[in-house]
Enzyme design. Structure first.
Site, PDB file in Angstrom:
ATOM      1  N   LYS A  73      -2.370  -4.152  -8.699  1.00  0.00           N
ATOM      2  CA  LYS A  73      -1.632  -2.911  -8.964  1.00  0.00           C
ATOM      3  C   LYS A  73      -0.907  -2.346  -7.740  1.00  0.00           C
ATOM      4  CE  LYS A  73      -1.687  -2.775 -12.538  1.00  0.00           C
ATOM      5  NZ  LYS A  73      -1.039  -3.893 -13.300  1.00  0.00           N
ATOM      6  N   THR A  76       2.580  -6.409  -7.190  1.00  0.00           N
ATOM      7  CA  THR A  76       2.594  -7.875  -7.155  1.00  0.00           C
ATOM      8  C   THR A  76       3.800  -8.451  -7.899  1.00  0.00           C
ATOM      9  OG1 THR A  76       0.200  -7.625  -7.393  1.00  0.00           O
ATOM     10  CG2 THR A  76       1.085  -9.876  -7.466  1.00  0.00           C
ATOM     11  N   TRP A  78       6.571  -7.085  -8.615  1.00  0.00           N
ATOM     12  CA  TRP A  78       7.816  -6.732  -7.895  1.00  0.00           C
ATOM     13  C   TRP A  78       8.020  -7.689  -6.720  1.00  0.00           C
ATOM     14  CZ3 TRP A  78       8.560  -1.450  -4.942  1.00  0.00           C
ATOM     15  CH2 TRP A  78       9.924  -1.224  -4.737  1.00  0.00           C
ATOM     16  N   HIS A 132      -4.759 -12.489  -5.372  1.00  0.00           N
ATOM     17  CA  HIS A 132      -5.383 -11.222  -4.978  1.00  0.00           C
ATOM     18  C   HIS A 132      -6.556 -11.499  -4.028  1.00  0.00           C
ATOM     19  CE1 HIS A 132      -2.935  -9.049  -7.753  1.00  0.00           C
ATOM     20  NE2 HIS A 132      -3.576  -9.394  -8.840  1.00  0.00           N
ATOM     21  N   TYR A 220       4.964  -0.954  -0.364  1.00  0.00           N
ATOM     22  CA  TYR A 220       5.637  -0.600  -1.630  1.00  0.00           C
ATOM     23  C   TYR A 220       6.596   0.568  -1.409  1.00  0.00           C
ATOM     24  CZ  TYR A 220       5.772   0.801  -6.639  1.00  0.00           C
ATOM     25  OH  TYR A 220       6.153   1.139  -7.927  1.00  0.00           O
ATOM     26  N   ARG A 290       4.731   0.269 -15.815  1.00  0.00           N
ATOM     27  CA  ARG A 290       4.322   1.569 -16.359  1.00  0.00           C
ATOM     28  C   ARG A 290       5.326   2.624 -15.917  1.00  0.00           C
ATOM     29  NH1 ARG A 290       0.966   5.935 -15.044  1.00  0.00           N
ATOM     30  NH2 ARG A 290       0.954   5.166 -12.904  1.00  0.00           N
ATOM     31  N   LYS A 291       5.222   3.086 -14.662  1.00  0.00           N
ATOM     32  CA  LYS A 291       6.184   4.090 -14.173  1.00  0.00           C
ATOM     33  C   LYS A 291       6.976   3.578 -12.974  1.00  0.00           C
ATOM     34  CE  LYS A 291       4.254   8.436 -15.687  1.00  0.00           C
ATOM     35  NZ  LYS A 291       3.730   9.724 -15.226  1.00  0.00           N
TER      36      LYS A 291
HETATM   37  P1  A3P Z   1       2.438   1.958 -11.927  1.00  0.00           P
HETATM   38  O1  A3P Z   1       1.267   1.696 -12.808  1.00  0.00           O
HETATM   39  O2  A3P Z   1       2.157   3.021 -10.902  1.00  0.00           O
HETATM   40  O3  A3P Z   1       3.692   2.237 -12.670  1.00  0.00           O
HETATM   41  P2  A3P Z   1       1.069  -5.151 -10.021  1.00  0.00           P
HETATM   42  O4  A3P Z   1       2.351  -5.894 -10.247  1.00  0.00           O
HETATM   43  O5  A3P Z   1       0.418  -5.452  -8.709  1.00  0.00           O
HETATM   44  O6  A3P Z   1       0.163  -5.278 -11.197  1.00  0.00           O
HETATM   45  O7  A3P Z   1       1.448  -3.597  -9.861  1.00  0.00           O
HETATM   46  C1  A3P Z   1       1.809  -2.852 -10.991  1.00  0.00           C
HETATM   47  C2  A3P Z   1       2.516  -1.610 -10.513  1.00  0.00           C
HETATM   48  O8  A3P Z   1       3.808  -1.961 -10.002  1.00  0.00           O
HETATM   49  C3  A3P Z   1       2.759  -0.657 -11.664  1.00  0.00           C
HETATM   50  O9  A3P Z   1       2.708   0.643 -11.090  1.00  0.00           O
HETATM   51  C4  A3P Z   1       4.149  -1.045 -12.100  1.00  0.00           C
HETATM   52  O10 A3P Z   1       4.812  -0.090 -12.860  1.00  0.00           O
HETATM   53  C5  A3P Z   1       4.805  -1.265 -10.757  1.00  0.00           C
HETATM   54  N1  A3P Z   1       6.017  -2.088 -10.809  1.00  0.00           N
HETATM   55  C6  A3P Z   1       6.237  -3.183 -11.580  1.00  0.00           C
HETATM   56  N2  A3P Z   1       7.471  -3.661 -11.359  1.00  0.00           N
HETATM   57  C7  A3P Z   1       8.047  -2.857 -10.450  1.00  0.00           C
HETATM   58  C8  A3P Z   1       9.338  -2.831  -9.838  1.00  0.00           C
HETATM   59  N3  A3P Z   1      10.260  -3.729 -10.139  1.00  0.00           N
HETATM   60  N4  A3P Z   1       9.579  -1.870  -8.939  1.00  0.00           N
HETATM   61  C9  A3P Z   1       8.644  -0.954  -8.628  1.00  0.00           C
HETATM   62  N5  A3P Z   1       7.416  -0.915  -9.174  1.00  0.00           N
HETATM   63  C10 A3P Z   1       7.118  -1.861 -10.078  1.00  0.00           C
END
Ligand code: A3P
Length: 323
Positions: A73, A76, A78, A132, A220, A290-291
């Site tokens: 979270k 990853t 991204w 991870h 991030y 998500r956001k």
């Molecule tokens: P939120 O739950 O705060 O929105 P992971 O990829 O490690 O599982 O992380 C997930 C988090 O990265 C989520 O955060 C997700 O919305 C956010 N995320 C996914 N794609 C993204 C992007 N292109 N740019 C920025 N944040 C992104």
């Protein structure tokens, strides 16, 4: 080898892991995952832990692989999208980029999920593996290789909220079964999958200071505030620097836009697709988007709770140079 001897070998292997795991410290406070086990200082669900141990024993990277690392979270998907776009920019264009049709996790597999039992189970044209696994538990084959490592870190308060919401959704246990107060308490103890966060981050942070040619540490929040600058930095580190012409043509900006939350989350595959993982529940692709904001914790944590978490991180990071 016959089918019967293969089955025997796999059940012997599983028994071997079960024996190692059953002797480890346990905790069942992170409710969405049931029981977690502490292995080499970090907490894991048992099925993933088997894969982590198996990866430690048998994973072999390709010589030119990039290893994308993160605590869950932290961004990853991204990181996968950005680094894949950097490296493949001369092979694909705006209409053929595989990111348009596939979830980033489908393009870059996880070492301890898809590749754990069989490291050849991958597309060798894509020189990326994600994980991870903490730095201190990384397979020796990676540490001893020339593979470059990129780590993404994120404000721990946002990681907590993202993790809590994702795990509740995927496990289906319901908010009332695992209120935020409980999640925060576990998080402050470091007892959740791949926790403690501070040790996870510090392992890679220290390695990035000691081996700057091998480990790049990315935040991030920095990617959010100045994407093109950090994408340029990543491209240089990866040995795929942007030329003067590419910079003039705005290629770093195009990559940032292609991989932006707004763009990726609006693609059909990421709105309605599903991600099927071996031995794990099927996850809707939209759960990974998500956001996508820095600071969403403010909508969930009081200032008092945020300060508690900040204070813990400050103490743990003290003297490391990491803010
Ligand atoms: P939120 O739950 O705060 O929105 P992971 O990829 O490690 O599982 O992380 C997930 C988090 O990265 C989520 O955060 C997700 O919305 C956010 N995320 C996914 N794609 C993204 C992007 N292109 N740019 C920025 N944040 C992104």
């Amino acid at each position: 080898m016959t089918d019967a001897s293969k089955t025997n070998e796999s059940s012997n292997t599983n028994n071997k892991y079960e024996e190692i795991i059953s002797n480890l410290p346990q905790d069942n406070g992170w409710k969405p995952f049931g029981k977690l086990y502490n292995y080499q200082g970090f907490w894991y669900a048992p099925s993933l832990l088997q894969n982590v141990i198996s990866a430690q024993q048998s994973f072999t990277p390709q010589p030119k692989d990039f290893i994308l690392c993160s605590s869950p979270k932290s961004g990853t998907a991204w990181l996968k999208a950005l680094t894949f776009s950097i490296v493949s920019r001369n092979q694909v264009d705006d209409s053929t980029n595989p990111l348009l049709k596939k979830l980033p996790h489908e393009i870059v597999p996880f070492m301890e999920i898809e590749l754990a039992q069989n490291s050849s189970n991958r597309n060798l044209d894509i020189p990326f593996v994600a994980t991870h696994i903490p730095y201190t538990s990384m397979p020796k084959s990676i540490i001893d290789s020339d593979c470059k490592i990129i780590y993404i870190s994120r404000d721990p308060k946002d990681v907590l909220i993202s993790h809590w919401i994702f795990d509740i959704k995927v496990s289906g246990i319901g908010l009332e079964s695992f209120p935020l107060e409980e999640a925060l308490e576990q998080y402050c103890k470091g007892v959740y999958p791949f926790g403690p966060y501070w040790d996870h981050v510090l392992g890679f942070w220290k390695a990035s200071l000691e081996f700057p040619e091998k480990v790049l540490f990315v935040k991030y929040e920095d990617l959010k505030t100045d994407g093109p600058f950090h994408v340029t930095r990543m491209a240089k580190f990866m040995g795929h620097p942007f030329s003067v012409e590419e910079k003039q043509q705005g290629v770093p900006e195009k990559i940032v836009n292609m991989c932006s939350f707004e763009n990726l989350s609006s693609l059909e595959v990421n709105k309605n697709g599903k991600y099927n993982l071996p031995d794990l529940p099927t996850v809707e692709n939209k759960s990974f988007f998500r956001k996508g904001k820095a600071g969403d914790w403010k909508n969930h944590l009081t200032n008092e709770k945020a300060e508690k978490l900040d204070q813990i991180m400050k103490e743990k990071f003290s003297g490391s140079g990491l803010v």
